[in-house]
Design a protein around this motif. Structure first.
Motif, PDB file in Angstrom:
ATOM      1  N   ASP A   3       0.923  -1.018   0.123  1.00 39.10           N
ATOM      2  CA  ASP A   3       0.031  -0.056   0.023  1.00 39.10           C
ATOM      3  C   ASP A   3       0.874   1.143  -0.077  1.00 39.10           C
ATOM      4  O   ASP A   3       1.555   1.529   0.808  1.00 39.10           O
ATOM      5  CB  ASP A   3      -1.009   0.028   1.362  1.00 39.10           C
ATOM      6  CG  ASP A   3      -1.696  -1.322   1.223  1.00 39.10           C
ATOM      7  OD1 ASP A   3      -2.184  -1.485   0.149  1.00 39.10           O
ATOM      8  OD2 ASP A   3      -2.361  -1.754   2.254  1.00 39.10           O
ATOM      9  N   GLU A   4       0.650   1.934  -0.955  1.00 36.62           N
ATOM     10  CA  GLU A   4       1.473   3.250  -1.122  1.00 36.62           C
ATOM     11  C   GLU A   4       0.767   4.576  -0.900  1.00 36.62           C
ATOM     12  O   GLU A   4      -0.377   4.631  -1.645  1.00 36.62           O
ATOM     13  CB  GLU A   4       2.367   3.356  -2.467  1.00 36.62           C
ATOM     14  CG  GLU A   4       3.477   2.259  -2.530  1.00 36.62           C
ATOM     15  CD  GLU A   4       4.053   2.291  -3.744  1.00 36.62           C
ATOM     16  OE1 GLU A   4       3.971   3.022  -4.409  1.00 36.62           O
ATOM     17  OE2 GLU A   4       4.998   1.468  -3.973  1.00 36.62           O
ATOM     18  N   VAL A   5       1.121   5.496  -0.278  1.00 37.14           N
ATOM     19  CA  VAL A   5       0.373   6.921   0.133  1.00 37.14           C
ATOM     20  C   VAL A   5       1.058   7.690  -1.098  1.00 37.14           C
ATOM     21  O   VAL A   5       2.133   8.043  -1.139  1.00 37.14           O
ATOM     22  CB  VAL A   5       0.420   7.214   1.563  1.00 37.14           C
ATOM     23  CG1 VAL A   5      -0.254   8.616   1.628  1.00 37.14           C
ATOM     24  CG2 VAL A   5       0.025   6.312   2.268  1.00 37.14           C
ATOM     25  N   ALA A   6       0.238   8.222  -1.834  1.00 41.85           N
ATOM     26  CA  ALA A   6       0.544   9.409  -2.993  1.00 41.85           C
ATOM     27  C   ALA A   6       1.066  10.512  -2.516  1.00 41.85           C
ATOM     28  O   ALA A   6       0.387  10.795  -1.556  1.00 41.85           O
ATOM     29  CB  ALA A   6      -0.488   9.165  -4.052  1.00 41.85           C
ATOM     30  N   VAL A  79      -6.311  11.903  11.367  1.00 39.96           N
ATOM     31  CA  VAL A  79      -6.522  10.702  12.124  1.00 39.96           C
ATOM     32  C   VAL A  79      -6.692   9.466  11.164  1.00 39.96           C
ATOM     33  O   VAL A  79      -6.097   8.287  11.364  1.00 39.96           O
ATOM     34  CB  VAL A  79      -7.791  10.761  13.236  1.00 39.96           C
ATOM     35  CG1 VAL A  79      -8.423   9.346  13.555  1.00 39.96           C
ATOM     36  CG2 VAL A  79      -7.571  11.603  14.217  1.00 39.96           C
ATOM     37  N   ALA A  80      -7.740   9.742  10.113  1.00 41.41           N
ATOM     38  CA  ALA A  80      -7.844   8.325   9.205  1.00 41.41           C
ATOM     39  C   ALA A  80      -6.580   8.264   8.392  1.00 41.41           C
ATOM     40  O   ALA A  80      -6.093   7.122   8.077  1.00 41.41           O
ATOM     41  CB  ALA A  80      -8.800   8.721   8.371  1.00 41.41           C
ATOM     42  N   GLY A  81      -5.594   9.359   8.101  1.00 47.78           N
ATOM     43  CA  GLY A  81      -4.499   9.112   7.383  1.00 47.78           C
ATOM     44  C   GLY A  81      -3.417   8.471   8.167  1.00 47.78           C
ATOM     45  O   GLY A  81      -2.683   7.639   7.433  1.00 47.78           O
ATOM     46  N   GLU A  82      -3.499   8.778   9.523  1.00 43.47           N
ATOM     47  CA  GLU A  82      -2.439   8.181  10.168  1.00 43.47           C
ATOM     48  C   GLU A  82      -2.557   6.709  10.490  1.00 43.47           C
ATOM     49  O   GLU A  82      -1.593   5.905  10.353  1.00 43.47           O
ATOM     50  CB  GLU A  82      -2.591   8.817  11.821  1.00 43.47           C
ATOM     51  CG  GLU A  82      -2.087  10.189  11.960  1.00 43.47           C
ATOM     52  CD  GLU A  82      -0.703  10.225  11.814  1.00 43.47           C
ATOM     53  OE1 GLU A  82       0.301   9.228  11.847  1.00 43.47           O
ATOM     54  OE2 GLU A  82      -0.076  11.459  12.236  1.00 43.47           O
ATOM     55  N   LEU A  83      -3.930   6.480  10.412  1.00 44.30           N
ATOM     56  CA  LEU A  83      -4.298   4.777  10.567  1.00 44.30           C
ATOM     57  C   LEU A  83      -3.925   4.126   9.063  1.00 44.30           C
ATOM     58  O   LEU A  83      -3.423   2.958   9.342  1.00 44.30           O
ATOM     59  CB  LEU A  83      -5.593   4.798  10.770  1.00 44.30           C
ATOM     60  CG  LEU A  83      -6.337   3.253  11.043  1.00 44.30           C
ATOM     61  CD1 LEU A  83      -5.671   2.808  12.450  1.00 44.30           C
ATOM     62  CD2 LEU A  83      -7.753   3.410  10.972  1.00 44.30           C
ATOM     63  N   ARG A 143     -15.738   9.900  15.767  1.00 42.59           N
ATOM     64  CA  ARG A 143     -16.435   9.532  14.837  1.00 42.59           C
ATOM     65  C   ARG A 143     -15.772   8.998  13.638  1.00 42.59           C
ATOM     66  O   ARG A 143     -15.639   8.174  13.007  1.00 42.59           O
ATOM     67  CB  ARG A 143     -17.632  10.573  14.368  1.00 42.59           C
ATOM     68  CG  ARG A 143     -18.609   9.999  13.263  1.00 42.59           C
ATOM     69  CD  ARG A 143     -19.551  10.911  12.888  1.00 42.59           C
ATOM     70  NE  ARG A 143     -19.337  12.361  12.584  1.00 42.59           N
ATOM     71  CZ  ARG A 143     -19.222  13.384  13.577  1.00 42.59           C
ATOM     72  NH1 ARG A 143     -19.797  13.406  14.596  1.00 42.59           N
ATOM     73  NH2 ARG A 143     -18.931  14.652  13.071  1.00 42.59           N
ATOM     74  N   ARG A 144     -14.566  10.211  13.226  1.00 41.38           N
ATOM     75  CA  ARG A 144     -13.977   9.809  12.149  1.00 41.38           C
ATOM     76  C   ARG A 144     -13.012   8.634  12.173  1.00 41.38           C
ATOM     77  O   ARG A 144     -12.574   8.008  11.604  1.00 41.38           O
ATOM     78  CB  ARG A 144     -12.951  11.225  11.896  1.00 41.38           C
ATOM     79  CG  ARG A 144     -12.031  11.167  10.424  1.00 41.38           C
ATOM     80  CD  ARG A 144     -13.206  10.872   9.424  1.00 41.38           C
ATOM     81  NE  ARG A 144     -12.367  10.550   8.036  1.00 41.38           N
ATOM     82  CZ  ARG A 144     -12.534   9.374   7.658  1.00 41.38           C
ATOM     83  NH1 ARG A 144     -13.016   8.176   8.183  1.00 41.38           N
ATOM     84  NH2 ARG A 144     -11.915   9.034   6.300  1.00 41.38           N
ATOM     85  N   LEU A 145     -12.333   8.435  13.458  1.00 38.29           N
ATOM     86  CA  LEU A 145     -11.434   7.278  13.832  1.00 38.29           C
ATOM     87  C   LEU A 145     -12.257   6.014  13.815  1.00 38.29           C
ATOM     88  O   LEU A 145     -11.893   5.141  13.186  1.00 38.29           O
ATOM     89  CB  LEU A 145     -10.830   7.581  15.429  1.00 38.29           C
ATOM     90  CG  LEU A 145     -10.062   6.531  15.548  1.00 38.29           C
ATOM     91  CD1 LEU A 145      -9.066   6.040  14.632  1.00 38.29           C
ATOM     92  CD2 LEU A 145      -9.275   6.802  17.033  1.00 38.29           C
ATOM     93  N   ALA A 146     -13.511   5.995  14.436  1.00 36.26           N
ATOM     94  CA  ALA A 146     -14.388   4.949  14.232  1.00 36.26           C
ATOM     95  C   ALA A 146     -14.541   4.565  12.810  1.00 36.26           C
ATOM     96  O   ALA A 146     -14.626   3.381  12.326  1.00 36.26           O
ATOM     97  CB  ALA A 146     -15.843   5.255  15.002  1.00 36.26           C
ATOM     98  N   GLU A 147     -14.966   5.563  11.797  1.00 41.65           N
ATOM     99  CA  GLU A 147     -15.239   5.417  10.442  1.00 41.65           C
ATOM    100  C   GLU A 147     -13.960   4.629   9.751  1.00 41.65           C
ATOM    101  O   GLU A 147     -14.071   3.511   8.959  1.00 41.65           O
ATOM    102  CB  GLU A 147     -15.759   6.597   9.716  1.00 41.65           C
ATOM    103  CG  GLU A 147     -17.012   7.117  10.132  1.00 41.65           C
ATOM    104  CD  GLU A 147     -17.217   8.352   9.729  1.00 41.65           C
ATOM    105  OE1 GLU A 147     -18.500   9.054   9.833  1.00 41.65           O
ATOM    106  OE2 GLU A 147     -16.239   9.085   9.003  1.00 41.65           O
ATOM    107  N   ALA A 148     -12.718   5.372  10.315  1.00 43.81           N
ATOM    108  CA  ALA A 148     -11.521   4.768   9.372  1.00 43.81           C
ATOM    109  C   ALA A 148     -11.416   3.243   9.859  1.00 43.81           C
ATOM    110  O   ALA A 148     -10.895   2.519   9.045  1.00 43.81           O
ATOM    111  CB  ALA A 148     -10.391   5.631   9.831  1.00 43.81           C
ATOM    112  N   LEU A 149     -11.464   3.157  11.150  1.00 43.38           N
ATOM    113  CA  LEU A 149     -11.286   1.660  12.017  1.00 43.38           C
ATOM    114  C   LEU A 149     -12.263   0.579  11.055  1.00 43.38           C
ATOM    115  O   LEU A 149     -11.838  -0.357  10.522  1.00 43.38           O
ATOM    116  CB  LEU A 149     -11.612   1.605  13.312  1.00 43.38           C
ATOM    117  CG  LEU A 149     -10.296   2.339  14.045  1.00 43.38           C
ATOM    118  CD1 LEU A 149     -10.844   2.301  15.292  1.00 43.38           C
ATOM    119  CD2 LEU A 149      -9.160   1.394  13.842  1.00 43.38           C
TER     120      LEU A 149
END
Length: 231
Positions: A3-6, A79-83, A143-149
């Motif tokens: 998985d690569e982050v552009a 937060v989502a990006g960190e995950l 909420r955003r962390l829960a969505e990302a998880l």
């Protein structure tokens, strides 16, 4: 396949100028808020100090509270990006432990472990509007962390686990930051509190690790493993 982050595209001159203007207005506003109190400063005061029109301020910030919390949306979405960028084999608890300790090392402002954090905190506590906005951002972050998880683990929509894990991680960090800021407000220096702050961080994340430490572990990097084995 890994998985690569552009990489983020380089900003053009116009966008860089807009960001610089936004930051300058926010910095001036924050200075006024901390000196006079949030409720005692108007948008017109900010515009006058920044040498821009009131309309220009509203072009960059939807509300007066956004002038103070100018980076909260960025932090919530980050937060989502960190995950997504966590290391192969790294759980969500290990990720946030690592990032919190790194932020302490950097005296990063979200931790409160920096000079002036007590001034910032007092400004917030003295304003009902800022307290409400801070609570709103806290809910958004959970909420955003829960969505990302949920996205990362493929959880069913009715699975409560991502929401519980997000609430636990958020609460742990919230209490750690609150303790740091409380110590600053009580007059402790960063040097005086340093050992305790780091020990508390590790203790809190140890507690999380024992409870949810094996949740959301990223699969091994099979591409790198295959390459190493010559496949």
């Amino acid at each position: 396949m890994t998985d690569e982050v552009a990489p983020e595209p380089e900003l053009g001159l116009r966008e860089r100028k807009k960001r610089a203007t936004r930051r300058r207005i926010s910095d001036i506003a924050t200075g006024l808020f901390t000196m006079r109190g949030f409720d005692n400063v108007t948008i017109a005061d900010v515009a006058r100090a920044a040498d821009v029109s009131v309309n220009t301020v509203f072009n960059y910030f939807g509300t007066k509270e956004d002038l103070f919390f100018d980076r909260q949306d960025e932090l919530v979405e980050g937060v989502a990006g960190e995950l997504r960028r966590r290391r192969p084999g790294e759980s969500v608890v290990a990720l946030f432990r690592r990032r919190f300790i790194e932020s302490l090392d950097e005296n990063a402002y979200p931790t409160g472990f920096h000079e002036g954090s007590e001034i910032w905190a007092k400004t917030v506590m003295d304003s009902a509007a800022l307290m409400a906005k801070q609570e709103e951002f806290g809910r958004s972050s959970r909420r955003r962390l829960a969505e990302a998880l949920a996205e990362e683990t493929g959880a069913d929509p009715d699975d409560i686990t991502p929401r519980v894990v997000a609430a636990m991680v958020h609460a742990a960090q919230w209490e750690l930051v609150g303790d740091i800021v409380g110590r600053k407000m009580a007059g402790q220096t960063l040097h005086e509190m340093r050992d305790t702050v780091y020990a508390n961080a590790h203790r809190v994340f140890d507690l999380l690790e024992r409870g949810i430490g094996d949740y959301a572990v990223k699969p091994p990097d099979t591409g790198a493993r295959d390459a190493a084995s010559g496949k």
